[in-house]
Design a protein around this motif. Structure first.
Motif, short mmCIF file in Angstrom:
data_model
loop_
_atom_site.label_atom_id
_atom_site.label_comp_id
_atom_site.label_asym_id
_atom_site.label_seq_id
_atom_site.Cartn_x
_atom_site.Cartn_y
_atom_site.Cartn_z
N ILE A 165 -6.74 6.46 -0.40
CA ILE A 165 -7.26 5.13 -0.02
C ILE A 165 -6.10 4.23 0.43
O ILE A 165 -6.22 3.51 1.42
N ALA A 166 -5.00 4.29 -0.30
CA ALA A 166 -3.84 3.49 0.09
C ALA A 166 -3.28 3.96 1.44
O ALA A 166 -2.84 3.14 2.25
N GLY A 167 -3.31 5.27 1.68
CA GLY A 167 -2.86 5.79 2.97
C GLY A 167 -3.74 5.29 4.11
O GLY A 167 -3.25 4.93 5.19
N ALA A 168 -5.05 5.25 3.89
CA ALA A 168 -5.96 4.71 4.90
C ALA A 168 -5.70 3.22 5.12
O ALA A 168 -5.74 2.74 6.25
N ALA A 169 -5.39 2.51 4.03
CA ALA A 169 -5.09 1.08 4.15
C ALA A 169 -3.83 0.86 4.97
O ALA A 169 -3.77 -0.04 5.82
N VAL A 170 -2.81 1.69 4.75
CA VAL A 170 -1.58 1.58 5.54
C VAL A 170 -1.88 1.82 7.02
O VAL A 170 -1.42 1.07 7.89
N ALA A 171 -2.67 2.85 7.31
CA ALA A 171 -3.00 3.15 8.71
C ALA A 171 -3.75 1.99 9.37
O ALA A 171 -3.44 1.59 10.50
N ILE A 172 -4.72 1.42 8.66
CA ILE A 172 -5.49 0.30 9.21
C ILE A 172 -4.60 -0.92 9.41
O ILE A 172 -4.66 -1.58 10.46
N LEU A 173 -3.77 -1.23 8.43
CA LEU A 173 -2.90 -2.40 8.55
C LEU A 173 -1.88 -2.23 9.67
O LEU A 173 -1.57 -3.19 10.39
N LEU A 174 -1.36 -1.02 9.84
CA LEU A 174 -0.41 -0.80 10.93
C LEU A 174 -1.10 -0.89 12.29
O LEU A 174 -0.51 -1.38 13.26
N ALA A 175 -2.34 -0.42 12.37
CA ALA A 175 -3.09 -0.55 13.62
C ALA A 175 -3.33 -2.03 13.95
O ALA A 175 -3.18 -2.45 15.11
N ALA A 233 0.83 -1.20 0.00
CA ALA A 233 0.00 0.00 0.00
C ALA A 233 0.87 1.26 0.00
O ALA A 233 0.54 2.25 -0.67
N ALA A 234 1.98 1.22 0.72
CA ALA A 234 2.89 2.37 0.72
C ALA A 234 3.49 2.58 -0.68
O ALA A 234 3.69 3.72 -1.12
N TYR A 235 3.76 1.50 -1.39
CA TYR A 235 4.27 1.61 -2.76
C TYR A 235 3.22 2.25 -3.67
O TYR A 235 3.56 3.05 -4.54
N VAL A 236 1.96 1.89 -3.47
CA VAL A 236 0.89 2.50 -4.27
C VAL A 236 0.84 4.00 -4.00
O VAL A 236 0.68 4.80 -4.92
N ILE A 237 1.00 4.40 -2.74
CA ILE A 237 1.04 5.83 -2.41
C ILE A 237 2.19 6.49 -3.15
O ILE A 237 2.04 7.56 -3.74
N TYR A 238 3.36 5.85 -3.13
CA TYR A 238 4.52 6.41 -3.81
C TYR A 238 4.26 6.57 -5.31
O TYR A 238 4.57 7.60 -5.89
N ARG A 239 3.68 5.55 -5.93
CA ARG A 239 3.43 5.62 -7.37
C ARG A 239 2.38 6.67 -7.71
O ARG A 239 2.46 7.32 -8.75
N GLN A 240 1.38 6.83 -6.87
CA GLN A 240 0.30 7.75 -7.16
C GLN A 240 0.65 9.19 -6.82
O GLN A 240 0.27 10.11 -7.54
N LEU A 241 1.36 9.40 -5.71
CA LEU A 241 1.58 10.77 -5.22
C LEU A 241 3.04 11.21 -5.24
O LEU A 241 3.33 12.37 -4.96
N GLY A 242 3.95 10.30 -5.59
CA GLY A 242 5.37 10.65 -5.55
C GLY A 242 5.74 11.77 -6.51
O GLY A 242 6.43 12.73 -6.13
N ALA A 243 5.27 11.70 -7.73
CA ALA A 243 5.61 12.73 -8.72
C ALA A 243 4.96 14.06 -8.37
O ALA A 243 5.59 15.11 -8.48
N ALA A 244 3.72 14.01 -7.93
CA ALA A 244 3.04 15.25 -7.55
C ALA A 244 3.72 15.90 -6.35
O ALA A 244 3.88 17.12 -6.30
N THR A 245 4.14 15.09 -5.39
CA THR A 245 4.84 15.61 -4.23
C THR A 245 6.16 16.25 -4.64
O THR A 245 6.53 17.32 -4.14
N LYS A 246 6.87 15.62 -5.56
CA LYS A 246 8.15 16.16 -6.00
C LYS A 246 7.96 17.50 -6.70
O LYS A 246 8.69 18.45 -6.45
N VAL A 247 6.95 17.59 -7.57
CA VAL A 247 6.68 18.85 -8.26
C VAL A 247 6.31 19.93 -7.25
O VAL A 247 6.78 21.06 -7.33
N PHE A 248 5.47 19.58 -6.28
CA PHE A 248 5.07 20.56 -5.27
C PHE A 248 6.25 20.98 -4.41
O PHE A 248 6.38 22.17 -4.08
N MET A 249 7.12 20.06 -4.03
CA MET A 249 8.28 20.40 -3.19
C MET A 249 9.28 21.28 -3.93
O MET A 249 9.94 22.11 -3.32
N GLU A 250 9.42 21.08 -5.23
CA GLU A 250 10.36 21.88 -5.99
C GLU A 250 9.89 23.32 -6.17
O GLU A 250 10.69 24.23 -6.18
N ASP A 251 8.58 23.52 -6.34
CA ASP A 251 8.08 24.86 -6.60
C ASP A 251 6.67 25.04 -6.02
O ASP A 251 5.68 25.07 -6.75
#
Length: 156
Positions: A62-72, A5-23
């Motif tokens: 959704i993947a972030g919620a799944a990570v939280a539930i699985l870690l709990a 699930a964390a990998y899905v988060i990375y694939r879905q939001l990694g590029a957007a996060t990088k663009v946002f962090m750069e500018d």
């Protein structure tokens, strides 16, 4: 499952996060200047980082919620395992295979937790170095060819 699930988060939001962090200021400007963004926040969100759609954010959430539930759930099972280990000790089964397997399992989990904390600390140090050192920041923004492409994934 949490790692998947964390990998899905990375694939879905990694590029957007990088663009946002750069500018970040440009992203916010695109959000505010998007036609129709005043009435509908989803239009502004899609305009903030070109190439990402609302589905990227939805699947990442959704993947972030799944990570939280699985870690709990993992934490609850960790408590159950610790209580069972205490029961094994008090019932006099110290030399049983159950005790040794439990100790090895606990040691592996603690080692993975220590490794994760170490990796997060190192990533923070690297991030601080990139933010503080203007020379590295300039070389990072100059070579946009190596930027992570925005990848659209099919819903999982």
């Amino acid at each position: 499952l949490s790692c998947g699930a964390a990998y899905v988060i990375y694939r879905q939001l990694g590029a957007a996060t990088k663009v946002f962090m750069e500018d970040p200021s440009n992203c916010m400007e695109r959000w505010q200047n998007a036609p129709g963004a005043a009435g509908d926040w989803t239009i502004g969100l899609e305009a903030a980082v070109p190439g990402t759609t609302l589905d990227h954010y939805r699947i990442g959430g959704i993947a972030g919620a799944a990570v939280a539930i699985l870690l709990a759930l993992a934490a609850v099972w960790g408590v159950v395992g610790a209580l069972e280990l205490v029961a094994v000790v008090f019932m006099g089964c110290l030399l049983s295979p159950v005790f040794f397997v439990s100790v090895v399992f606990i040691a592996v989990r603690v080692a993975s937790l220590v490794a994760a904390v170490y990796a997060i600390r190192e990533a923070r140090k690297l991030h601080q170095k990139l933010v503080v050192d203007p020379q590295l920041q300039h070389s990072r923004s100059a070579g946009r060819d190596d930027a992570m492409p925005l990848v659209a994934m099919a819903p999982v």
